[in-house]
Design a protein around this motif. Sequence first.
Motif: not given
Length: 426
Positions: A370-384
Amino acid sequence: MRVLFTVMPAAAHLQPVVPLAWALRAAGHEVCVASHPNMAEPINAAGLTAVPVGRVEDLGALMRSAAEDPVLEAITTSLRTDPEDLNLRNAFRYYQLAAFSLYYPTRPQEDGVRPMVDDLVEFARAWRPDLVLWDPLSFPGPVAARACGAAHARIQYGLDYTAWARQRLHELNSVPGGPVVEDLMAAAMGPELERVGEVFDEELIRGQWTVDLVPPGLQLPLDLPYVPLRRVPYDGAHVFPEWLRRRPERPRVCLTLGLSTRKFLAVDSAALIRDLLAMAAETDADFVATLDASQLRSVGTVPPNVSALDYVPLELLLPTCSAIVHHGGGGTFASAVAHRVPQLVPGPGEGGDRLAFAAYIHERGAGLMIEREDVSADTLRESMARLLHDPGLRRGTDRLHDDLLAVPAPREVVPVLERLTADHRG
């Protein structure tokens, strides 16, 4: 033969070389490991003979000082790097050159003599190794080898930014009719080399050859003699925890940001840790987070499905895990590949190998970045969710594991080192 390893004073620099040191000893060779005094205990814990040289160094202070050093900035600027490739520039500027300045001070009259160089040369002349294998950031290694007539080579555990810089300089100076670019690295090395009776040449920066632990396909395009070596995970001597002997009842995820993050990036990582814990709270899995008290201080409540532990050896934890979230470090990457665990690297920073390893994992289909500017709880949850349930990522992890097994193991590289030592020893 006698083999002397020299390493920077950090566990992350010792751990990659331990399996090769063991292989050399198992083949009947004598092995010593030289480093600063604070490394004696971890070297001994690895079952190896420590040679304390020099003094204890504050690496955090070194990096801060190097960031403001005009000579190091001039060396970097002279290479005319692509302004679009900040990672390449910053990795060389703030990582490689910081270590360079530890052993080749840019203000020798102010900084004084570096005892590491004198102590290492004195030991090499007394013990007389046949081969010196040196950390690419332990620049006195080749000087000591010269002093005793030993063959010498680097052990490259990350991207070869130093050799890239040397190649870049020579490319600039080979342009017909172009201006001559002064070799500022050689100039900075001059006073210290003269003091110990040596004269600069490329082998004092790049070695006679390089033992390469970087995975296939990730190396920089450099025309140098490399000896490929499989990176065998090692993260110290430990007692097997009782709780790790039980099979987990639901998916287990390892969450680690590496030891270097604690030392140098603790403030910058606070927001990331908060997002990671928020993601974990909404994921149907159990997380083992190797976070210490300083990292947890500003993140609030730890979710009930997260076990926050100061440290857990990855070689014991990862065989029980379905996924790993990490900072992009080469050692963590290698451990995950060895145990076939899909990887997620959120927001890898520039100025080192982390961005390169993260991109490699993503491109090879063995995990996600995940690019640094795109990191959030939501993007982390989707990626996980993808990491735990996408079979394609598991297949990509298997491919990386197969690539790893195709690289010669330490015991297979020992005869190669024996031959090269015979060819290069003075």
